[in-house]
Motif scaffolding. Structure first.
Motif, PDB file in Angstrom:
ATOM      1  N   UNK A  14       0.821  -1.217   0.000  1.00  0.00           N
ATOM      2  CA  UNK A  14       0.000   0.000   0.000  1.00  0.00           C
ATOM      3  C   UNK A  14       0.851   1.262   0.000  1.00  0.00           C
ATOM      4  N   UNK A  15       2.070   1.168   0.527  1.00  0.00           N
ATOM      5  CA  UNK A  15       2.935   2.347   0.538  1.00  0.00           C
ATOM      6  C   UNK A  15       3.514   2.635  -0.847  1.00  0.00           C
ATOM      7  N   UNK A  16       3.468   1.637  -1.728  1.00  0.00           N
ATOM      8  CA  UNK A  16       3.997   1.806  -3.085  1.00  0.00           C
ATOM      9  C   UNK A  16       2.980   1.303  -4.109  1.00  0.00           C
ATOM     10  N   UNK A  17       1.750   1.763  -3.967  1.00  0.00           N
ATOM     11  CA  UNK A  17       0.688   1.280  -4.845  1.00  0.00           C
ATOM     12  C   UNK A  17       0.792   1.849  -6.257  1.00  0.00           C
ATOM     13  N   UNK A  18       1.213   3.097  -6.403  1.00  0.00           N
ATOM     14  CA  UNK A  18       1.252   3.729  -7.728  1.00  0.00           C
ATOM     15  C   UNK A  18       2.121   2.973  -8.736  1.00  0.00           C
ATOM     16  N   UNK A  19       3.347   2.566  -8.374  1.00  0.00           N
ATOM     17  CA  UNK A  19       4.138   1.789  -9.342  1.00  0.00           C
ATOM     18  C   UNK A  19       3.481   0.446  -9.688  1.00  0.00           C
ATOM     19  N   UNK A  20       2.893  -0.194  -8.697  1.00  0.00           N
ATOM     20  CA  UNK A  20       2.200  -1.457  -8.950  1.00  0.00           C
ATOM     21  C   UNK A  20       1.034  -1.245  -9.908  1.00  0.00           C
ATOM     22  N   UNK A  42       4.507 -10.961   4.633  1.00  0.00           N
ATOM     23  CA  UNK A  42       3.695 -11.401   5.770  1.00  0.00           C
ATOM     24  C   UNK A  42       3.427 -10.259   6.751  1.00  0.00           C
ATOM     25  N   UNK A  43       4.400  -9.367   6.915  1.00  0.00           N
ATOM     26  CA  UNK A  43       4.242  -8.250   7.852  1.00  0.00           C
ATOM     27  C   UNK A  43       3.065  -7.349   7.482  1.00  0.00           C
ATOM     28  N   UNK A  44       2.629  -7.404   6.223  1.00  0.00           N
ATOM     29  CA  UNK A  44       1.519  -6.562   5.757  1.00  0.00           C
ATOM     30  C   UNK A  44       0.296  -7.394   5.362  1.00  0.00           C
ATOM     31  N   UNK A  45       0.124  -8.528   6.021  1.00  0.00           N
ATOM     32  CA  UNK A  45      -1.016  -9.384   5.704  1.00  0.00           C
ATOM     33  C   UNK A  45      -2.349  -8.680   5.894  1.00  0.00           C
ATOM     34  N   UNK A  46      -2.385  -7.702   6.783  1.00  0.00           N
ATOM     35  CA  UNK A  46      -3.637  -6.953   6.999  1.00  0.00           C
ATOM     36  C   UNK A  46      -3.988  -6.064   5.804  1.00  0.00           C
ATOM     37  N   UNK A  47      -3.037  -5.865   4.911  1.00  0.00           N
ATOM     38  CA  UNK A  47      -3.274  -5.041   3.721  1.00  0.00           C
ATOM     39  C   UNK A  47      -3.852  -5.835   2.554  1.00  0.00           C
ATOM     40  N   UNK A  48      -3.931  -7.146   2.683  1.00  0.00           N
ATOM     41  CA  UNK A  48      -4.340  -7.998   1.569  1.00  0.00           C
ATOM     42  C   UNK A  48      -5.695  -7.594   0.992  1.00  0.00           C
TER      43      UNK A  48
END
Length: 143
Positions: A14-20, A42-48
């Motif tokens: 989510x911190x680098x959504x624009x390039x994705x 895994x550290x950002x599993x809540x962002x899935x």
């Protein structure tokens, strides 16, 4: 129509959504039926779920996109190995015609694909396998 599987890694997505998003929009333009599997750390599993919703609302329906949380042991640079089991399975089952690995900020264009497609048969006759080499430039040190 040929089928393409693209396996992408995205650390803290989510911190680098624009390039994705830029990459996904370009994948949607490829002349293939394209499936994209995005492995997030895994550290950002809540962002899935949030990431999946953002993708769904911003990307062409032509793409089939799945967001997967990598197992906890794929931390840091090891995240780029999380896709290997799926890739192995897809290749052995011959599920797709083409396979690609990328990171969330590495743009692969229709022009790149067309260049590869136009030259692969000629190179195959020479027993060569065309591919792409990726690299990153670190502005803080010489490479």
């Amino acid at each position: 129509m040929k089928k393409l599987l693209i396996l992408v890694t995205a650390n803290d997505p989510l911190s680098r959504f624009d390039p994705l998003l830029k990459c996904l929009k370009e994948y949607a333009r490829l002349p293939c039926k394209t499936t994209v599997v995005i492995y997030i750390d895994y550290e950002h599993l809540r962002d899935q779920e949030d990431l999946a919703q953002l993708i769904e609302s911003n990307v062409c329906e032509k793409l089939q996109v799945e967001v997967v949380v990598a197992p906890e042991n794929y931390k840091g640079y090891y995240l780029c190995w999380a896709h290997k089991d799926l890739l192995r399975l897809a290749v052995t089952q011959k599920s797709y015609d083409y396979y690609m690995y990328s990171e969330n900020d590495m743009l692969f264009t229709t022009q790149n694909f067309e260049y590869w497609e136009q030259n692969k048969e000629e190179l195959k006759e020479l027993k060569l396998d065309p591919s792409f080499c990726r690299y990153e430039i670190n502005q803080n040190c010489k490479i």
